[in-house]
Design a protein around this motif. Structure first.
Motif, PDB file in Angstrom:
ATOM      1  N   ALA A  22       0.577  -1.009   0.369  1.00 23.50           N
ATOM      2  CA  ALA A  22       0.005   0.006  -0.278  1.00 23.50           C
ATOM      3  C   ALA A  22       1.035   1.171  -0.372  1.00 23.50           C
ATOM      4  O   ALA A  22       0.481   2.576  -0.744  1.00 23.50           O
ATOM      5  CB  ALA A  22      -0.523   0.123   1.423  1.00 23.50           C
ATOM      6  N   ILE A  23       1.651   1.441   1.004  1.00 25.00           N
ATOM      7  CA  ILE A  23       2.625   2.842   0.716  1.00 25.00           C
ATOM      8  C   ILE A  23       3.759   3.115  -1.063  1.00 25.00           C
ATOM      9  O   ILE A  23       3.457   3.932  -0.832  1.00 25.00           O
ATOM     10  CB  ILE A  23       3.857   1.954   1.953  1.00 25.00           C
ATOM     11  CG1 ILE A  23       3.172   2.402   3.380  1.00 25.00           C
ATOM     12  CG2 ILE A  23       5.107   3.541   1.900  1.00 25.00           C
ATOM     13  CD1 ILE A  23       4.380   2.107   4.660  1.00 25.00           C
ATOM     14  N   ILE A  24       4.062   1.020  -1.320  1.00 25.62           N
ATOM     15  CA  ILE A  24       4.402   2.051  -2.017  1.00 25.62           C
ATOM     16  C   ILE A  24       3.672   2.506  -4.018  1.00 25.62           C
ATOM     17  O   ILE A  24       4.310   3.005  -4.117  1.00 25.62           O
ATOM     18  CB  ILE A  24       4.519   0.126  -3.063  1.00 25.62           C
ATOM     19  CG1 ILE A  24       6.067   0.251  -1.992  1.00 25.62           C
ATOM     20  CG2 ILE A  24       5.753   0.599  -4.624  1.00 25.62           C
ATOM     21  CD1 ILE A  24       6.887  -1.723  -2.882  1.00 25.62           C
ATOM     22  N   ILE A  25       2.366   2.045  -3.161  1.00 26.91           N
ATOM     23  CA  ILE A  25       0.964   2.214  -4.299  1.00 26.91           C
ATOM     24  C   ILE A  25       1.146   4.087  -3.742  1.00 26.91           C
ATOM     25  O   ILE A  25       0.675   5.085  -5.578  1.00 26.91           O
ATOM     26  CB  ILE A  25      -0.446   1.628  -4.281  1.00 26.91           C
ATOM     27  CG1 ILE A  25       0.664   0.509  -4.944  1.00 26.91           C
ATOM     28  CG2 ILE A  25      -0.875   2.744  -5.127  1.00 26.91           C
ATOM     29  CD1 ILE A  25      -1.282  -0.302  -4.259  1.00 26.91           C
ATOM     30  N   LEU A 143      -0.261   4.398  10.604  1.00 26.10           N
ATOM     31  CA  LEU A 143       0.127   5.189   9.256  1.00 26.10           C
ATOM     32  C   LEU A 143      -1.193   6.297   9.544  1.00 26.10           C
ATOM     33  O   LEU A 143      -1.078   7.715   8.749  1.00 26.10           O
ATOM     34  CB  LEU A 143      -1.076   3.942   8.671  1.00 26.10           C
ATOM     35  CG  LEU A 143       0.318   3.197   7.662  1.00 26.10           C
ATOM     36  CD1 LEU A 143      -0.210   2.828   7.053  1.00 26.10           C
ATOM     37  CD2 LEU A 143       1.044   3.838   6.817  1.00 26.10           C
ATOM     38  N   GLU A 144      -2.467   6.068   9.909  1.00 25.18           N
ATOM     39  CA  GLU A 144      -3.135   6.836  10.952  1.00 25.18           C
ATOM     40  C   GLU A 144      -3.416   7.819  11.155  1.00 25.18           C
ATOM     41  O   GLU A 144      -3.830   9.048  11.135  1.00 25.18           O
ATOM     42  CB  GLU A 144      -4.682   6.451  11.242  1.00 25.18           C
ATOM     43  CG  GLU A 144      -5.153   5.417  10.878  1.00 25.18           C
ATOM     44  CD  GLU A 144      -6.328   4.760  11.809  1.00 25.18           C
ATOM     45  OE1 GLU A 144      -6.409   4.400  12.796  1.00 25.18           O
ATOM     46  OE2 GLU A 144      -6.551   3.350  11.102  1.00 25.18           O
ATOM     47  N   MET A 145      -1.918   8.206  11.865  1.00 21.53           N
ATOM     48  CA  MET A 145      -1.334   9.506  12.415  1.00 21.53           C
ATOM     49  C   MET A 145      -0.231  10.151  11.587  1.00 21.53           C
ATOM     50  O   MET A 145      -0.377  11.283  12.362  1.00 21.53           O
ATOM     51  CB  MET A 145      -0.281   8.904  13.321  1.00 21.53           C
ATOM     52  CG  MET A 145      -1.804   7.805  14.707  1.00 21.53           C
ATOM     53  SD  MET A 145      -2.643   9.030  15.239  1.00 21.53           S
ATOM     54  CE  MET A 145      -2.666  10.303  15.852  1.00 21.53           C
ATOM     55  N   PRO A 147       3.101  10.218  11.127  1.00 23.04           N
ATOM     56  CA  PRO A 147       3.792  10.135  11.752  1.00 23.04           C
ATOM     57  C   PRO A 147       4.539  10.927  10.621  1.00 23.04           C
ATOM     58  O   PRO A 147       5.249  10.765   9.835  1.00 23.04           O
ATOM     59  CB  PRO A 147       4.861   9.145  12.303  1.00 23.04           C
ATOM     60  CG  PRO A 147       4.265   8.050  11.678  1.00 23.04           C
ATOM     61  CD  PRO A 147       2.377   8.716  11.049  1.00 23.04           C
ATOM     62  N   ASP A 148       5.556  11.694  10.699  1.00 17.55           N
ATOM     63  CA  ASP A 148       7.290  12.445   9.630  1.00 17.55           C
ATOM     64  C   ASP A 148       8.352  11.395  10.617  1.00 17.55           C
ATOM     65  O   ASP A 148       8.998  11.740   9.422  1.00 17.55           O
ATOM     66  CB  ASP A 148       7.455  13.976   9.844  1.00 17.55           C
ATOM     67  CG  ASP A 148       7.075  14.536   9.991  1.00 17.55           C
ATOM     68  OD1 ASP A 148       7.509  14.641  11.596  1.00 17.55           O
ATOM     69  OD2 ASP A 148       7.191  15.642  10.558  1.00 17.55           O
ATOM     70  N   LEU A 149       8.875  10.910  11.649  1.00 22.84           N
ATOM     71  CA  LEU A 149      10.036  10.750  12.146  1.00 22.84           C
ATOM     72  C   LEU A 149       9.146   9.611  13.247  1.00 22.84           C
ATOM     73  O   LEU A 149       8.140  10.164  14.501  1.00 22.84           O
ATOM     74  CB  LEU A 149      10.274  11.791  12.857  1.00 22.84           C
ATOM     75  CG  LEU A 149      11.972  11.555  13.512  1.00 22.84           C
ATOM     76  CD1 LEU A 149      12.755  10.532  12.681  1.00 22.84           C
ATOM     77  CD2 LEU A 149      12.599  12.954  14.059  1.00 22.84           C
ATOM     78  N   ILE A 150       9.506   9.159  13.655  1.00 24.94           N
ATOM     79  CA  ILE A 150       9.391   8.267  14.541  1.00 24.94           C
ATOM     80  C   ILE A 150      11.019   7.503  15.491  1.00 24.94           C
ATOM     81  O   ILE A 150      12.233   7.149  14.166  1.00 24.94           O
ATOM     82  CB  ILE A 150       9.437   6.006  13.432  1.00 24.94           C
ATOM     83  CG1 ILE A 150       7.950   6.773  13.085  1.00 24.94           C
ATOM     84  CG2 ILE A 150       8.499   5.298  15.125  1.00 24.94           C
ATOM     85  CD1 ILE A 150       7.261   5.689  12.545  1.00 24.94           C
ATOM     86  N   PHE A 164       8.379   0.206  10.552  1.00 22.47           N
ATOM     87  CA  PHE A 164       8.625   1.104  11.421  1.00 22.47           C
ATOM     88  C   PHE A 164       9.113   1.431  10.013  1.00 22.47           C
ATOM     89  O   PHE A 164       7.893   2.739   9.302  1.00 22.47           O
ATOM     90  CB  PHE A 164       9.298   1.547  12.652  1.00 22.47           C
ATOM     91  CG  PHE A 164       8.049   1.018  13.558  1.00 22.47           C
ATOM     92  CD1 PHE A 164       7.221   1.322  14.235  1.00 22.47           C
ATOM     93  CD2 PHE A 164       9.221  -0.107  14.457  1.00 22.47           C
ATOM     94  CE1 PHE A 164       6.663   1.050  15.062  1.00 22.47           C
ATOM     95  CE2 PHE A 164       8.138  -0.644  15.512  1.00 22.47           C
ATOM     96  CZ  PHE A 164       6.831   0.259  15.872  1.00 22.47           C
ATOM     97  N   SER A 165      10.340   1.612   9.614  1.00 21.89           N
ATOM     98  CA  SER A 165      10.499   2.904   8.543  1.00 21.89           C
ATOM     99  C   SER A 165       9.852   2.617   7.119  1.00 21.89           C
ATOM    100  O   SER A 165       9.751   3.363   6.626  1.00 21.89           O
ATOM    101  CB  SER A 165      11.995   2.253   7.961  1.00 21.89           C
ATOM    102  OG  SER A 165      13.272   1.642   8.548  1.00 21.89           O
ATOM    103  N   LYS A 166       8.683   1.262   6.805  1.00 23.69           N
ATOM    104  CA  LYS A 166       7.808   1.576   6.016  1.00 23.69           C
ATOM    105  C   LYS A 166       6.812   2.747   6.487  1.00 23.69           C
ATOM    106  O   LYS A 166       6.341   2.849   5.129  1.00 23.69           O
ATOM    107  CB  LYS A 166       6.764   0.180   5.687  1.00 23.69           C
ATOM    108  CG  LYS A 166       8.522  -0.044   5.109  1.00 23.69           C
ATOM    109  CD  LYS A 166       7.635  -2.075   5.241  1.00 23.69           C
ATOM    110  CE  LYS A 166       8.539  -3.283   4.908  1.00 23.69           C
ATOM    111  NZ  LYS A 166       9.415  -2.793   3.579  1.00 23.69           N
TER     112      LYS A 166
END
Length: 351
Positions: A22-25, A143-145, A147-150, A164-166
């Motif tokens: 999903a992230i790749i798409i 994903l719903e939150m 984040p721009d950094l973890i 998590f990096s995904k």
């Protein structure tokens, strides 16, 4: 404590195969690795000002491209973490610092989620209103939150780090600093690009330690201290050693004298047998429950141990030198928690 959460979390990892797709798409549709909101804003501006931008591009293509490249470079930084180099936002706004919320709090930053475990709840002492993130559950909820950094603690191995990096750029603390709250604070401040704020916190912390250390030396001299946890689920006592991540700082930083067993321990903690209790040579005992509070109904059965003959035979107990503390911040090695532990210790021993 983190080991149990770690085991349960592994059972959820298989959900991330569709997540990765999903992230790749999503990334393919966005056309760049930037945030969705930023791309939408950029596209809107491009459509409303198409005529003007076309004229600028036609007149000087290199002039139009150069500011964009400079802006992109200013928006990211490359840092080295436990697993290599990672590109992170230069000024992160939506940060998930899993089990490191203590350090964001010290920097006056509110995390977008807070660590939660079904057995232990949240880090109540921080007083955060942030939504909870169940570390034993599905990490896809992050994903719903958006984040721009973890930022991850030592419980995250390479497999978890990659997962998590995904979701967002992820920084995992170096293994070498995990037992040093000051080093963690300095590192988190650097990752957040808040070095000055971090230096101010460290300065205040070191001053508090120096003041407390002098007072405690006068009040206690060489009297020894043991920190014990009442394991309410097993009805046992655990003795914390000088290397324990939660409480080691009271010995190494405040200069309190550890009892013999704690001083000689290589382990973070050991379970004491009832028969061994009378041999505990500490002048003072600090004790906390493993879960809940001293008043929690579910803890009352285990608290019967405190009425046992073996416990009453402990020298510090007979002398009335037992100090009850709350679990929440005593079972944390964070810098905010350490500030609070120092306050507790001063109340115990400095009259």
């Amino acid at each position: 404590m983190m080991q149990w959460g770690k085991t349960k979390l592994k059972g959820k990892m298989t959900v991330l195969a569709p997540l990765a797709l999903a992230i790749i798409i999503v990334l393919a549709g966005c056309g760049s690795p930037g945030g969705t909101e930023a791309n939408t804003e950029a596209n809107t501006e491009a459509n409303t000002g198409a005529t003007e931008e076309a004229a600028v591009t036609s007149a000087s293509p290199s002039a139009a491209e150069e500011p964009a490249a400079e802006e992109q470079e200013a928006e990211t930084r490359v840092l080295k973490d436990e697993f290599g180099e990672v590109t992170i936002p230069a000024h992160p706004k939506r940060v998930a610092a899993i089990y490191l919320e203590d350090y964001l709090k010290a920097l006056d930053v509110t995390p977008i989620v807070q660590w939660y475990h079904p057995l232990w709840g949240t880090q109540e002492y921080l007083g955060l209103d942030s939504p909870t993130f169940d570390i034993t559950g599905n990490i896809e909820v992050l994903l719903e939150m958006e984040p721009d950094l973890i930022i991850l603690d030592g419980w995250a191995d390479k497999t978890k780090y990659d997962l998590f990096s995904k979701i967002a750029p992820t920084y995992r603390l170096p293994e070498s600093i995990l037992l040093d709250s000051k080093a963690i604070l300095t590192t988190v401040a650097d990752v957040m690009n808040m070095k000055e704020q971090g230096d101010n916190v460290i300065s205040a912390y070191e001053q508090k330690i120096a003041d407390a250390k002098d007072k405690l030396k006068t009040a206690l001299g060489d009297e020894s201290v043991a920190v014990i946890r009442l394991n309410v689920d097993e009805s046992t006592f655990a003795l914390f050693g000088v290397n324990n991540r939660f409480i080691g700082s009271i010995y190494s930083e405040l200069g309190l004298t550890p009892n013999t067993w704690s001083k000689e321990m290589k382990e973070f903690q050991v379970v004491l047998t009832e028969e061994s209790l009378p041999d505990l040579d500490a002048d003072h005992i600090i004790i906390l429950p493993s879960n809940g509070t001293w008043d929690s109904p579910e803890n009352q059965e285990a608290m019967k141990l405190l009425d046992s003959n073996m416990w009453k035979a402990v020298p510090a107990v007979k002398a009335g030198h037992v100090h009850r503390v709350e679990r929440s911040f005593w079972q944390s090695g964070g810098i905010t928690a350490n500030f609070m532990k120092i306050d507790d210790i001063l109340k115990m021993f400095v009259k």
